[in-house]
Design a protein around this motif. Structure first.
Motif, PDB file in Angstrom:
ATOM      1  N   PHE A 179       0.841  -1.192   0.000  1.00 43.39           N
ATOM      2  CA  PHE A 179       0.000   0.000   0.000  1.00 43.39           C
ATOM      3  C   PHE A 179       0.880   1.247   0.000  1.00 43.39           C
ATOM      4  CE2 PHE A 179      -3.290  -2.608   2.505  1.00 43.39           C
ATOM      5  CZ  PHE A 179      -3.954  -2.973   1.347  1.00 43.39           C
ATOM      6  N   ARG A 180       0.459   2.265  -0.739  1.00 40.11           N
ATOM      7  CA  ARG A 180       1.153   3.541  -0.687  1.00 40.11           C
ATOM      8  C   ARG A 180       0.931   4.181   0.676  1.00 40.11           C
ATOM      9  NH1 ARG A 180       2.992   5.260  -5.539  1.00 40.11           N
ATOM     10  NH2 ARG A 180       2.877   7.462  -4.975  1.00 40.11           N
ATOM     11  N   TYR A 181       1.749   5.156   1.020  1.00 35.67           N
ATOM     12  CA  TYR A 181       1.790   5.602   2.412  1.00 35.67           C
ATOM     13  C   TYR A 181       0.461   6.166   2.901  1.00 35.67           C
ATOM     14  CZ  TYR A 181       2.530  10.466   0.776  1.00 35.67           C
ATOM     15  OH  TYR A 181       2.390  11.696   0.185  1.00 35.67           O
ATOM     16  N   ARG A 182      -0.284   6.857   2.058  1.00 35.80           N
ATOM     17  CA  ARG A 182      -1.595   7.372   2.492  1.00 35.80           C
ATOM     18  C   ARG A 182      -2.568   6.224   2.742  1.00 35.80           C
ATOM     19  NH1 ARG A 182      -0.443  10.643  -1.959  1.00 35.80           N
ATOM     20  NH2 ARG A 182       0.074  12.816  -1.501  1.00 35.80           N
ATOM     21  N   ASP A 183      -2.582   5.246   1.821  1.00 36.08           N
ATOM     22  CA  ASP A 183      -3.469   4.096   1.986  1.00 36.08           C
ATOM     23  C   ASP A 183      -3.077   3.272   3.209  1.00 36.08           C
ATOM     24  OD1 ASP A 183      -4.842   4.780  -0.371  1.00 36.08           O
ATOM     25  OD2 ASP A 183      -3.366   3.723  -1.593  1.00 36.08           O
ATOM     26  N   ALA A 184      -1.775   3.171   3.460  1.00 39.70           N
ATOM     27  CA  ALA A 184      -1.317   2.415   4.627  1.00 39.70           C
ATOM     28  C   ALA A 184      -1.816   3.051   5.917  1.00 39.70           C
ATOM     29  CB  ALA A 184       0.203   2.324   4.633  1.00 39.70           C
ATOM     30  N   ALA A 185      -1.773   4.382   5.995  1.00 38.98           N
ATOM     31  CA  ALA A 185      -2.271   5.071   7.190  1.00 38.98           C
ATOM     32  C   ALA A 185      -3.757   4.798   7.387  1.00 38.98           C
ATOM     33  CB  ALA A 185      -2.005   6.566   7.073  1.00 38.98           C
ATOM     34  N   GLU A 186      -4.525   4.814   6.302  1.00 39.31           N
ATOM     35  CA  GLU A 186      -5.953   4.519   6.400  1.00 39.31           C
ATOM     36  C   GLU A 186      -6.182   3.071   6.820  1.00 39.31           C
ATOM     37  OE1 GLU A 186      -9.963   4.463   3.555  1.00 39.31           O
ATOM     38  OE2 GLU A 186      -8.075   5.301   2.793  1.00 39.31           O
ATOM     39  N   PHE A 187      -5.383   2.160   6.270  1.00 40.22           N
ATOM     40  CA  PHE A 187      -5.516   0.737   6.586  1.00 40.22           C
ATOM     41  C   PHE A 187      -5.238   0.477   8.066  1.00 40.22           C
ATOM     42  CE2 PHE A 187      -3.765  -3.703   6.420  1.00 40.22           C
ATOM     43  CZ  PHE A 187      -4.936  -4.323   6.028  1.00 40.22           C
ATOM     44  N   TRP A 188      -4.278   1.195   8.625  1.00 38.41           N
ATOM     45  CA  TRP A 188      -3.942   1.052  10.039  1.00 38.41           C
ATOM     46  C   TRP A 188      -4.865   1.867  10.929  1.00 38.41           C
ATOM     47  CZ3 TRP A 188      -0.255  -1.703  12.847  1.00 38.41           C
ATOM     48  CH2 TRP A 188       0.589  -2.523  12.092  1.00 38.41           C
ATOM     49  N   GLY A 189      -5.703   2.691  10.346  1.00 35.59           N
ATOM     50  CA  GLY A 189      -6.596   3.520  11.145  1.00 35.59           C
ATOM     51  C   GLY A 189      -5.872   4.629  11.885  1.00 35.59           C
ATOM     52  N   ILE A 190      -4.785   5.148  11.284  1.00 40.62           N
ATOM     53  CA  ILE A 190      -3.964   6.179  11.927  1.00 40.62           C
ATOM     54  C   ILE A 190      -4.292   7.540  11.309  1.00 40.62           C
ATOM     55  CG2 ILE A 190      -1.620   7.001  12.345  1.00 40.62           C
ATOM     56  CD1 ILE A 190      -0.686   4.097  12.216  1.00 40.62           C
ATOM     57  N   THR A 191      -4.701   8.478  12.143  1.00 37.46           N
ATOM     58  CA  THR A 191      -5.021   9.822  11.667  1.00 37.46           C
ATOM     59  C   THR A 191      -3.949  10.837  12.047  1.00 37.46           C
ATOM     60  OG1 THR A 191      -6.340  10.209  13.668  1.00 37.46           O
ATOM     61  CG2 THR A 191      -7.501   9.392  11.718  1.00 37.46           C
ATOM     62  N   ASP A 192      -3.080  10.509  12.987  1.00 38.28           N
ATOM     63  CA  ASP A 192      -1.971  11.377  13.362  1.00 38.28           C
ATOM     64  C   ASP A 192      -0.865  11.200  12.321  1.00 38.28           C
ATOM     65  OD1 ASP A 192       0.624  12.154  14.543  1.00 38.28           O
ATOM     66  OD2 ASP A 192      -0.533  12.498  16.369  1.00 38.28           O
ATOM     67  N   HIS A 193      -0.566  12.248  11.561  1.00 39.85           N
ATOM     68  CA  HIS A 193       0.363  12.115  10.440  1.00 39.85           C
ATOM     69  C   HIS A 193       1.779  11.798  10.902  1.00 39.85           C
ATOM     70  CE1 HIS A 193      -2.707  15.011   8.497  1.00 39.85           C
ATOM     71  NE2 HIS A 193      -3.038  13.758   8.259  1.00 39.85           N
ATOM     72  N   ARG A 194       2.194  12.333  12.012  1.00 42.99           N
ATOM     73  CA  ARG A 194       3.529  12.025  12.518  1.00 42.99           C
ATOM     74  C   ARG A 194       3.630  10.552  12.910  1.00 42.99           C
ATOM     75  NH1 ARG A 194       7.605  15.214  13.523  1.00 42.99           N
ATOM     76  NH2 ARG A 194       9.306  14.525  14.874  1.00 42.99           N
ATOM     77  N   LEU A 195       2.616  10.060  13.574  1.00 41.67           N
ATOM     78  CA  LEU A 195       2.584   8.643  13.926  1.00 41.67           C
ATOM     79  C   LEU A 195       2.547   7.779  12.674  1.00 41.67           C
ATOM     80  CD1 LEU A 195       2.303   6.368  16.015  1.00 41.67           C
ATOM     81  CD2 LEU A 195      -0.175   6.769  15.987  1.00 41.67           C
ATOM     82  N   ALA A 196       1.816   8.219  11.654  1.00 40.11           N
ATOM     83  CA  ALA A 196       1.727   7.451  10.407  1.00 40.11           C
ATOM     84  C   ALA A 196       3.099   7.288   9.763  1.00 40.11           C
ATOM     85  CB  ALA A 196       0.764   8.138   9.440  1.00 40.11           C
ATOM     86  N   VAL A 197       3.912   8.356   9.765  1.00 31.10           N
ATOM     87  CA  VAL A 197       5.263   8.260   9.193  1.00 31.10           C
ATOM     88  C   VAL A 197       6.111   7.286  10.009  1.00 31.10           C
ATOM     89  CG1 VAL A 197       7.390   9.520   8.731  1.00 31.10           C
ATOM     90  CG2 VAL A 197       5.200  10.572   8.194  1.00 31.10           C
ATOM     91  N   LEU A 198       6.021   7.353  11.323  1.00 32.65           N
ATOM     92  CA  LEU A 198       6.821   6.468  12.175  1.00 32.65           C
ATOM     93  C   LEU A 198       6.464   5.004  11.942  1.00 32.65           C
ATOM     94  CD1 LEU A 198       6.742   8.498  15.522  1.00 32.65           C
ATOM     95  CD2 LEU A 198       8.701   8.230  13.978  1.00 32.65           C
ATOM     96  N   VAL A 199       5.187   4.695  11.900  1.00 32.73           N
ATOM     97  CA  VAL A 199       4.762   3.306  11.686  1.00 32.73           C
ATOM     98  C   VAL A 199       5.165   2.840  10.294  1.00 32.73           C
ATOM     99  CG1 VAL A 199       2.756   1.781  11.483  1.00 32.73           C
ATOM    100  CG2 VAL A 199       2.872   3.438  13.346  1.00 32.73           C
TER     101      VAL A 199
END
Length: 491
Positions: A179-199
């Protein structure tokens, strides 16, 4: 055909597969498709959903002898066609012929998953399929839509290349990407962008790591990221703990794991050039050409050309989890095995931020430039990468993290759409812009067209008031923060 609700994203992949499986043929006969991708990307999940939706046949090979695999395939075909298995089909010649002959009325999907397991013990199978698909073969009057799928990239990549028997026979060639990084954040249910980059810096966009490998354990917030790392990736009781090792061990072309781990460790710790890698592992440059080629064929690393120095390139690791393992875990493996993850993480977290997150953030910024470059920079980005600009007067080199170039025109200078700097943990100020402006001057002297080049700063930690004021007055200065990075792509 509508995509099932339990299949997240994969809209383009589903459209391509469903069209291949159901579209009336341009001419009579069976057709061939090849689906590949690294492990854990959801290939089998997607193909199983497709066979259920179309009423097709799904066969997953296992590591077995040729005789047992043939028997298992025959049993699966007999159950699907509700016809007896021809006991005379003692080899793959008869099995493939019977498969084509037994499915003739309407387009019918047949998936053979883990195809490299079969070719390992039956290397002639691609040639047999090619013969049956060709003139006079049993596939000429069949309606089978045959999909071969596998994760061994060196094997699957060779099926349709060079002198392979199946070259030119496939009507579908699909590589399932993470998954591309935006889709990955949605898949993980992460809305905090800083946390999304870390994960994403640790696990990338691999779907299987969300549920199968973590039992659905996702960080509850930014404050939970460190505890989450300790209880999942650094925990010897979870599958993620040894996953990076298994990813390397699963590649059959890798015969000397110690050498390949050293090459990966060199790249993960910032030694990204051929000479730097060789020096790190104590070999000559020509001695690492083969392992680099093998890792590239296995889609574990990629070679990225320097956009401003022809003939020079850098290597990067494709799978973030391998970077995390080589930069963090492998150095302290003995301590992690005895459940000292908290102590290890406490001392290695600064290394994580500089050697893992920093370079990964640069890669995300390049992905952002690819997605939105045409709208941001006033031209289509033909090439997006990184590069080094030599500054002879100051005896330094200026590293450009995000370089965006337009297509080369036959009668003009190469146009540079943007020069960018990405900083994860450092607040960006005017001195970063000054460095980019100096690089623009030097590239102008080299013959590039830079009159409308945008100087872009990608900031994970924000921007100083001075640089914000500069950007407000100069349309050739662009500032991209985390919120903009994760916003829908500009069109």
């Amino acid at each position: 055909m509508d995509k099932p609700g339990h299949v997240f994203d994969r809209t383009r992949e589903w459209a391509g597969l469903s069209s291949f499986a159901t579209r009336p043929p341009a001419r009579p006969g069976a057709t061939l498709g090849v689906v590949s991708g690294r492990r854990r990307q959801g290939k089998s999940f997607l193909l199983q959903a497709l066979t259920e939706a179309t009423g097709g046949m799904y066969f997953a090979a296992t590591e077995a002898t040729e005789a047992e695999t043939l028997r298992l395939f025959g049993d699966a075909l007999a159950r699907f066609t509700r016809a007896g298995w021809d006991s005379a089909a003692q080899d793959w010649n008869g099995a493939i012929r019977q498969m084509f002959q037994s499915i003739r009325d309407q387009p019918t999907l047949v998936v053979i998953d883990e195809f490299p397991f079969i070719t390992r013990v039956s290397p002639a199978l691609p040639s047999i399929i090619q013969r049956e698909l060709g003139p006079g073969g049993s596939g000429q009057e069949s309606s089978v839509r045959l999909v071969l799928c596998g994760s061994a990239m060196s094997v699957m990549g060779g099926l349709l290349s060079g002198q392979s028997p199946l070259r030119g026979r496939a009507g579908l060639e699909l590589v399932i990407q993470p998954f591309r990084y935006r889709d990955a954040a949605e898949f993980w249910g992460i809305t905090d962008h800083r946390l999304a980059v870390l994960v994403h810096s640790v696990l990338g966009g691999t779907p299987a790591y969300r549920y199968e490998f973590t039992q659905g354990d996702a960080p509850a917030g930014l404050d939970d990221f460190d505890p989450w790392i300790i209880r999942t990736v650094l925990n010897p009781q979870t599958p993620l703990f040894r996953e990076a090792r298994y990813l390397l061990a699963e590649e059959t072309d890798i015969r000397d794991p110690a050498l390949y781990h050293s090459v990966l460790a060199a790249i993960a710790t910032g030694n990204t050039t051929n000479g730097g890698i060789a020096n790190f592992i104590g070999r000559k440059s020509d001695q690492i050409t083969h392992p680099l080629n093998v890792l590239e064929d296995c889609a574990l690393i990629r070679r990225e050309p320097d956009l401003f120095r022809p003939g020079r390139s850098r290597y990067s690791i494709v799978e973030p989890l391998i970077t995390f393992y080589e930069a963090i875990m492998r150095r302290r493996w003995s301590e992690l095995e005895i459940h000292r993850g908290e102590a290890v993480w406490s001392s290695m977290r600064p290394t994580f931020l500089t050697q893992v997150v920093g370079p990964h953030f640069e890669a995300l910024c390049r992905a952002y430039a690819i997605d939105s470059g045409a709208a941001l920079f006033g031209g289509f980005p033909a090439e997006v990468g990184s590069g080094v600009v030599n500054d002879p007067a100051n005896r330094t080199q200026i590293e450009i993290d995000v370089a965006v170039l337009a297509a080369q025109e036959s009668n003009g200078s190469r146009r540079i759409l943007s020069l960018g700097e990405a900083k994860w943990g450092e607040v960006i100020g005017n001195h970063h812009l000054d460095r980019l402006a100096r690089a623009r001057e030097l590239l102008t002297l080299k013959g590039y067209f830079t009159d409308d080049t945008v100087l872009a700063c990608y900031g994970g930690a924000g921007f100083t008031p001075e640089v914000l004021a500069t950007a407000a007055k100069d349309p050739r200065v662009l500032l991209v923060d985390l919120q903009q990075l994760y916003a829908p792509p500009l069109e």
